[in-house]
Design an enzyme around this catalytic site. Structure first.
Site, PDB file in Angstrom:
ATOM      1  N   LYS A  95      44.120  21.849  63.299  1.00 27.22           N
ATOM      2  CA  LYS A  95      45.154  22.307  62.363  1.00 27.22           C
ATOM      3  C   LYS A  95      46.189  21.216  62.249  1.00 27.22           C
ATOM      4  O   LYS A  95      46.717  20.724  63.254  1.00 27.22           O
ATOM      5  CB  LYS A  95      45.807  23.599  62.910  1.00 27.22           C
ATOM      6  CG  LYS A  95      46.815  24.192  61.955  1.00 27.22           C
ATOM      7  CD  LYS A  95      46.144  25.075  60.928  1.00 27.22           C
ATOM      8  CE  LYS A  95      47.013  25.335  59.713  1.00 27.22           C
ATOM      9  NZ  LYS A  95      46.916  24.310  58.642  1.00 27.22           N
ATOM     10  N   GLN A 116      50.317  16.512  67.099  1.00 28.98           N
ATOM     11  CA  GLN A 116      50.030  17.868  66.618  1.00 28.98           C
ATOM     12  C   GLN A 116      49.373  18.726  67.698  1.00 28.98           C
ATOM     13  O   GLN A 116      49.609  19.937  67.764  1.00 28.98           O
ATOM     14  CB  GLN A 116      49.111  17.755  65.392  1.00 28.98           C
ATOM     15  CG  GLN A 116      49.015  19.005  64.548  1.00 28.98           C
ATOM     16  CD  GLN A 116      50.154  19.143  63.553  1.00 28.98           C
ATOM     17  OE1 GLN A 116      50.474  18.187  62.867  1.00 28.98           O
ATOM     18  NE2 GLN A 116      50.731  20.319  63.467  1.00 28.98           N
ATOM     19  N   LYS A 119      52.242  19.995  69.862  1.00 27.55           N
ATOM     20  CA  LYS A 119      53.109  20.863  69.048  1.00 27.55           C
ATOM     21  C   LYS A 119      52.435  22.223  68.847  1.00 27.55           C
ATOM     22  O   LYS A 119      53.047  23.273  69.055  1.00 27.55           O
ATOM     23  CB  LYS A 119      53.343  20.197  67.682  1.00 27.55           C
ATOM     24  CG  LYS A 119      54.187  21.019  66.745  1.00 27.55           C
ATOM     25  CD  LYS A 119      54.183  20.471  65.326  1.00 27.55           C
ATOM     26  CE  LYS A 119      54.424  18.985  65.277  1.00 27.55           C
ATOM     27  NZ  LYS A 119      54.765  18.514  63.923  1.00 27.55           N
ATOM     28  N   LYS A 131      44.802  15.990  61.917  1.00 29.10           N
ATOM     29  CA  LYS A 131      45.677  15.459  60.862  1.00 29.10           C
ATOM     30  C   LYS A 131      44.811  14.653  59.913  1.00 29.10           C
ATOM     31  O   LYS A 131      43.742  14.172  60.284  1.00 29.10           O
ATOM     32  CB  LYS A 131      46.744  14.550  61.480  1.00 29.10           C
ATOM     33  CG  LYS A 131      47.940  14.313  60.599  1.00 29.10           C
ATOM     34  CD  LYS A 131      48.945  15.457  60.666  1.00 29.10           C
ATOM     35  CE  LYS A 131      50.041  15.279  59.633  1.00 29.10           C
ATOM     36  NZ  LYS A 131      51.104  16.299  59.798  1.00 29.10           N
ATOM     37  N   GLY A 170      49.840  20.810  54.090  1.00 21.55           N
ATOM     38  CA  GLY A 170      50.612  19.722  53.492  1.00 21.55           C
ATOM     39  C   GLY A 170      51.320  18.883  54.536  1.00 21.55           C
ATOM     40  O   GLY A 170      51.415  19.248  55.705  1.00 21.55           O
ATOM     41  N   ASP A 171      51.798  17.730  54.102  1.00 21.29           N
ATOM     42  CA  ASP A 171      52.679  16.862  54.894  1.00 21.29           C
ATOM     43  C   ASP A 171      53.381  16.013  53.835  1.00 21.29           C
ATOM     44  O   ASP A 171      53.392  16.381  52.649  1.00 21.29           O
ATOM     45  CB  ASP A 171      51.871  16.010  55.891  1.00 21.29           C
ATOM     46  CG  ASP A 171      52.765  15.245  56.870  1.00 21.29           C
ATOM     47  OD1 ASP A 171      53.285  15.864  57.806  1.00 21.29           O
ATOM     48  OD2 ASP A 171      52.968  14.024  56.683  1.00 21.29           O
ATOM     49  N   ASN A 246      60.557  18.067  51.433  1.00 24.93           N
ATOM     50  CA  ASN A 246      60.328  19.466  51.811  1.00 24.93           C
ATOM     51  C   ASN A 246      61.113  19.866  53.052  1.00 24.93           C
ATOM     52  O   ASN A 246      61.844  20.864  53.047  1.00 24.93           O
ATOM     53  CB  ASN A 246      58.820  19.688  52.030  1.00 24.93           C
ATOM     54  CG  ASN A 246      58.534  21.073  52.589  1.00 24.93           C
ATOM     55  OD1 ASN A 246      58.480  21.258  53.792  1.00 24.93           O
ATOM     56  ND2 ASN A 246      58.404  22.062  51.720  1.00 24.93           N
ATOM     57  N   SER A 384      51.968  28.252  59.117  1.00 31.97           N
ATOM     58  CA  SER A 384      50.594  27.987  58.673  1.00 31.97           C
ATOM     59  C   SER A 384      49.616  28.858  59.456  1.00 31.97           C
ATOM     60  O   SER A 384      48.654  29.396  58.894  1.00 31.97           O
ATOM     61  CB  SER A 384      50.229  26.512  58.878  1.00 31.97           C
ATOM     62  OG  SER A 384      50.586  25.749  57.754  1.00 31.97           O
TER      63      SER A 384
END
Ligand code: NDP
Length: 452
Positions: A95, A116, A119, A131, A170-171, A246, A384
């Site tokens: 993810k 990630q 996290k 990613k 998204g990123d 964002n 998410s």
């Protein structure tokens, strides 16, 4: 990589990572940052070294790199490079977001994917770490060009993703428009309406409420917890945010809602200072609808607003600094300026925005609380994961319900960081707390799942 000795020497491991992944300084930096506080943990858990948990963690489970040819509005053909890295699936499907930016390299995506993993573990949710991205620059491209690029990218990516396998989001450079085009192409190719294959979808067709706002809101919720730990709050504080994308825009929105005055932000044109407090509606119109630059804000806002071209916003005095633009955007000198100007809280909205030297300045300064992005910006991936839950059960949660869960998640991450740090004799150390807690959860799952 050595497999003979039974212990793990962290310096040797870092040297090994650097030798095996040449030309990827951001990945090396991320590995160093995560490994730094783990020495005592490994001593207490020799089983991790025996099972080579760290050696496996620093090696992605898989990396896919592919060509993306697409045609622009003039009929010219362009060739981009795209990639998706599945870093660790011990806790759930890979993810993590997709980034579209001309500077994207495999090293960038690996650093982001590695971060990630920890996290996602910190959120307590069932998500592994991954990613992806492409060296495509969406700036100045028409909607049709962006759509054709997204379709071309998905024509290969679809083979490697799925609701139980890898779930991109998204990123930077990838938001609702891009997720829509990516999802449409996935559906067209596979013939399945697999809503859970991507997150960040529109709320009318499977997207979670609050996903757009989640990273920025979550960051401010986390900062609120940090302040509360010192019996302080955001009301009446002066805040500076970097970026105007964002994460930044919704961090500004929530900080304003909680009574702070946000006096600065930035974009690739420079640093905006608005001593009266930013006009968020104007900023959103320019950055989200018109996709313009901050110079236009100054022209339309008038008053004392000014743009310092090419500058970072860290010279603007503030109580709270929220770096939300990109990696390594805040260096040692910026950190020294912030500390000198009286900043007492720094929480990262972007991934790895502070250099190692800047972090050292914050940690050495008296009375400055510093939170790493893997803790303070985890709200985006948490929502998410909520989106995946809703897609799996074909349910839809309200904005209020989702926002409440986001606040709870950020509070829990904050508590986990502080508790873990305290258990290791490192009171108030969010860096150690986040890295150790994230590591322990992944390591336990890897140990239980055997050598795979
Ligand atoms: P966006 O692309 O929406 O916004 C990025 C903003 O930062 C833009 O305003 C951009 O300027 C500015 N910026 C980028 N690079 C620079 C630079 N070198 N100097 C000055 N300004 C710069 O990205 P997001 O807000 O989505 O992401 C920002 C950061 O947050 C990234 O590190 C990302 O990985 C991280 N993040 C994002 C999450 C999400 O949910 N989106 C989740 C967790 C982390 P301009 O407007 O001129 O392009």
């Amino acid at each position: 990589m050595s497999t003979t000795s039974r212990g793990t020497d962290l310096d040797d491991l870092i040297a090994d990572v650097e030798a095996r992944n040449p030309g990827e300084p951001e990945f090396h930096q991320a590995v160093r940052d995560v490994l730094a506080p783990l020495g005592p943990v490994l001593e207490a858990h020799p089983e991790y070294s025996r099972a080579r948990i760290l050696e496996r963690l620093v090696e992605p489970e898989r990396q896919v790199i592919f060509r993306v040819p697409w045609v622009d509005d003039e009929g010219d053909v362009h060739v981009q490079r795209a990639m998706r890295v599945g870093f660790n699936s011990a806790l759930g499907p890979y993810k993590g977001g997709m980034r579209f930016h001309p500077a994207v390299t495999l090293g960038t995506i690996k650093f982001l994917g590695f971060e990630q993993v920890f996290k996602n573990a910190l959120t307590g949710l069932a998500i592994g770490g991954g990613k992806g991205g492409a060296d495509f620059d969406p700036k100045g491209r028409s909607d049709g060009e962006v759509m054709r690029f997204c379709q071309a990218l998905m024509s290969e990516l679809y083979r490697h993703i799925g609701p139980d396998q890898d779930v991109p989001a998204g990123d930077a450079g990838v938001a609702a428009r891009e997720i829509g085009f990516l999802f449409g192409q996935y559906k067209k190719i596979t013939g399945h309406y697999a809503a859970g294959v991507l997150t960040g979808k529109g709320t009318g067709w499977g997207g979670a409420q609050v996903r757009t706002e989640a990273t920025g809101y979550g960051l401010v919720y986390f900062a609120r917890e940090m302040l509360a730990a010192r019996y302080e709050d955001l009301d009446g504080r002066t805040v500076v945010v970097s970026g105007a994308g964002n994460v930044s825009l919704f961090a500004i929105e929530k900080a304003q809602e909680l009574g702070a005055t946000v006096v600065g932000c930035s974009d690739s044109s420079g640093a905006l200072h608005d001593p009266d407090g930013l006009d968020l509606d104007l900023l959103k119109t320019i950055k989200l609808e018109e996709r313009g630059g901050l110079g236009e804000y100054v022209e339309r806002r008038g008053g004392e607003a000014s743009l310092d071209e090419g500058a970072t916003p860290w010279g603007i005095p503030c109580d709270v600094a929220l770096p939300c633009a990109t990696q390594n955007e805040l260096d040692e000198k910026d950190a020294e300026r912030l500390v000198k100007n009286g900043t007492t809280l720094v929480a990262e909205g972007a991934n790895m925005p502070c250099t190692d030297e800047a972090i050292a300045v914050f940690r050495a300064a008296d009375g400055v609380a510093y939170a790493p992005g893997k803790a303070s910006n985890a709200g985006g991936v948490a929502v998410s994961a909520f989106e995946m839950q809703q897609n799996a059960s074909r349910a839809g949660w309200s904005f209020e319900n989702t926002d409440e869960r986001l606040q709870t998640t950020m509070r829990e991450i904050h508590e986990t960081c502080r508790r873990t740090a305290a258990e290791h004799g490192l009171q108030d150390d969010y860096v150690a707390g986040a890295n150790i807690a994230g590591f322990l959860r992944v390591a336990e799952a890897m140990l239980a799942q055997g050598v795979v």
